[in-house]
Design a protein around this motif. Sequence first.
Motif, PDB file in Angstrom:
ATOM      1  N   SER A  46      26.373  53.415  20.624  1.00 30.44           N
ATOM      2  CA  SER A  46      24.981  53.392  20.176  1.00 30.44           C
ATOM      3  C   SER A  46      24.175  54.530  20.792  1.00 30.44           C
ATOM      4  O   SER A  46      23.385  55.187  20.108  1.00 30.44           O
ATOM      5  CB  SER A  46      24.345  52.043  20.527  1.00 30.44           C
ATOM      6  OG  SER A  46      22.980  52.025  20.171  1.00 30.44           O
ATOM      7  N   THR A  93      25.241  57.810  19.147  1.00 27.68           N
ATOM      8  CA  THR A  93      24.656  57.920  17.804  1.00 27.68           C
ATOM      9  C   THR A  93      23.185  58.294  17.878  1.00 27.68           C
ATOM     10  O   THR A  93      22.688  59.109  17.085  1.00 27.68           O
ATOM     11  CB  THR A  93      24.827  56.593  17.058  1.00 27.68           C
ATOM     12  OG1 THR A  93      26.211  56.236  17.037  1.00 27.68           O
ATOM     13  CG2 THR A  93      24.314  56.703  15.640  1.00 27.68           C
ATOM     14  N   PHE A  94      22.471  57.694  18.824  1.00 26.64           N
ATOM     15  CA  PHE A  94      21.056  57.994  18.995  1.00 26.64           C
ATOM     16  C   PHE A  94      20.836  59.475  19.313  1.00 26.64           C
ATOM     17  O   PHE A  94      19.900  60.102  18.801  1.00 26.64           O
ATOM     18  CB  PHE A  94      20.478  57.118  20.100  1.00 26.64           C
ATOM     19  CG  PHE A  94      19.074  57.465  20.483  1.00 26.64           C
ATOM     20  CD1 PHE A  94      18.007  57.130  19.676  1.00 26.64           C
ATOM     21  CD2 PHE A  94      18.809  58.139  21.674  1.00 26.64           C
ATOM     22  CE1 PHE A  94      16.706  57.455  20.028  1.00 26.64           C
ATOM     23  CE2 PHE A  94      17.523  58.454  22.041  1.00 26.64           C
ATOM     24  CZ  PHE A  94      16.467  58.122  21.211  1.00 26.64           C
ATOM     25  N   GLU A 145      21.626  61.795  16.181  1.00 22.87           N
ATOM     26  CA  GLU A 145      20.648  61.748  15.089  1.00 22.87           C
ATOM     27  C   GLU A 145      19.618  62.863  15.186  1.00 22.87           C
ATOM     28  O   GLU A 145      19.001  63.218  14.184  1.00 22.87           O
ATOM     29  CB  GLU A 145      19.927  60.394  15.090  1.00 22.87           C
ATOM     30  CG  GLU A 145      20.777  59.258  14.552  1.00 22.87           C
ATOM     31  CD  GLU A 145      20.028  57.947  14.569  1.00 22.87           C
ATOM     32  OE1 GLU A 145      18.882  57.936  15.082  1.00 22.87           O
ATOM     33  OE2 GLU A 145      20.562  56.932  14.086  1.00 22.87           O
ATOM     34  N   THR A 183      23.867  55.948  10.337  1.00 19.57           N
ATOM     35  CA  THR A 183      23.135  54.701  10.103  1.00 19.57           C
ATOM     36  C   THR A 183      24.077  53.518  10.029  1.00 19.57           C
ATOM     37  O   THR A 183      23.793  52.435  10.568  1.00 19.57           O
ATOM     38  CB  THR A 183      22.320  54.803   8.812  1.00 19.57           C
ATOM     39  OG1 THR A 183      21.457  55.955   8.884  1.00 19.57           O
ATOM     40  CG2 THR A 183      21.460  53.562   8.604  1.00 19.57           C
ATOM     41  N   GLU A 200      25.288  52.711  13.554  1.00 21.33           N
ATOM     42  CA  GLU A 200      24.240  52.023  14.296  1.00 21.33           C
ATOM     43  C   GLU A 200      24.086  50.590  13.813  1.00 21.33           C
ATOM     44  O   GLU A 200      23.835  49.680  14.606  1.00 21.33           O
ATOM     45  CB  GLU A 200      22.912  52.781  14.145  1.00 21.33           C
ATOM     46  CG  GLU A 200      21.722  52.109  14.799  1.00 21.33           C
ATOM     47  CD  GLU A 200      21.873  51.976  16.304  1.00 21.33           C
ATOM     48  OE1 GLU A 200      21.154  51.132  16.892  1.00 21.33           O
ATOM     49  OE2 GLU A 200      22.700  52.699  16.894  1.00 21.33           O
ATOM     50  N   CYS A 223      26.767  48.497  15.436  1.00 23.01           N
ATOM     51  CA  CYS A 223      26.420  48.256  16.848  1.00 23.01           C
ATOM     52  C   CYS A 223      25.327  47.204  16.969  1.00 23.01           C
ATOM     53  O   CYS A 223      25.393  46.330  17.843  1.00 23.01           O
ATOM     54  CB  CYS A 223      25.972  49.565  17.504  1.00 23.01           C
ATOM     55  SG  CYS A 223      27.265  50.830  17.621  1.00 23.01           S
ATOM     56  N   ARG A 273      15.913  52.466  21.929  1.00 24.94           N
ATOM     57  CA  ARG A 273      17.351  52.232  21.894  1.00 24.94           C
ATOM     58  C   ARG A 273      18.040  52.804  23.114  1.00 24.94           C
ATOM     59  O   ARG A 273      19.107  52.326  23.516  1.00 24.94           O
ATOM     60  CB  ARG A 273      17.944  52.850  20.624  1.00 24.94           C
ATOM     61  CG  ARG A 273      17.571  52.097  19.361  1.00 24.94           C
ATOM     62  CD  ARG A 273      17.735  52.943  18.119  1.00 24.94           C
ATOM     63  NE  ARG A 273      19.038  53.580  18.045  1.00 24.94           N
ATOM     64  CZ  ARG A 273      19.362  54.484  17.120  1.00 24.94           C
ATOM     65  NH1 ARG A 273      18.444  54.828  16.200  1.00 24.94           N
ATOM     66  NH2 ARG A 273      20.563  55.025  17.094  1.00 24.94           N
TER      67      ARG A 273
END
Length: 328
Positions: A21, A24-25, A28, A64, A67, A70, A135
């Motif tokens: 997570s 991924t954050f 992005e 997306t 996420e 997750c 997040r």
Amino acid sequence: PWNFCFPQVVAFASLFFILVSITTFCLETHEAFNIDVNVTETLVVGNTTTVLLTRKVETEPILTYIEGVCVLWFTLEFLVRIICCPDKLLFVKNLLNIIDFVAILPFYLEVGLSGLSSKAARDVLGFLRVVRFVRILRIFKLTRHFVGLRVLGHTLRASTNEFLLLIIFLALGVLIFATMIYYAERIGAKTSDPRGSDHTHFKNIPIGFWWAVVTMTTLGYGDMYPKTWSGMVVGALCALAGVLTIAMPVPVIVNNFGMYYSLAMAKQKLPKKKKKHIPRPAPLDSPTYCKSEENSPRNSTQSDTCPLAVEEGAAERKRSGEIPKGGL
């Protein structure tokens, strides 16, 4: 073996989804994962219909979806923990549980509002995309799996007075040296400059606060610096005062961390007992019934002063079936 392995599997899965997570954050925000999309909007005013063409940046769908997986795991984990928790009020007050809920909620709100076309929904959706930074707070969930992070948390709580003292020292130094540098830089001002600020970066005292913080913490960004000999003297004094100010409370914080870390490592090295002796309760007519714990030998683990020892002691008494104070 299954009972022994299942908690470890859940812990590793939780750790895996936390790292995914966070990754991924971060991805992005990279240009390679952002797509420019042309969006057409139809605006009707009276009998006039206007078609507006706007450009919008969207994230790659694969991120997306990742996420979303997750978030589903975190949601399931959160629901299982709150259902199985015996004390719901204590669960709600826990800081890590609050972080879990705050990090999960924006995703569902964003998914629910993404299909709406009203202006209010778009405004709320834009706000939710801005607050995506919550997040990153999931990184604090790692404290459940790493002893070192728990030691750091105990150290920060035990060193509250030292941190407050450090902040007070820095605040006093910043106020004093920002004022000194403001007036020191105006000693060499020209007569054609009534404000005395054309030749210096320090236009006012509040701007000097930033310079004083950067100098006292020995960062030295170089965006603001004195240009007169008097300002250089003040800058040198500010740097020396910053070194001494930070050096005074830090050893106390380091000692607290060393104490908690040594205790945590000692607890981990203790041998694990496979068979526990469960003491039988004393008879009602026994002279040892309801005997106070003040007369019993105590552990030498600093349980009265260290939260780690209290947690370990409570877990040990629970596993061994020890009778709580006061008898049955």
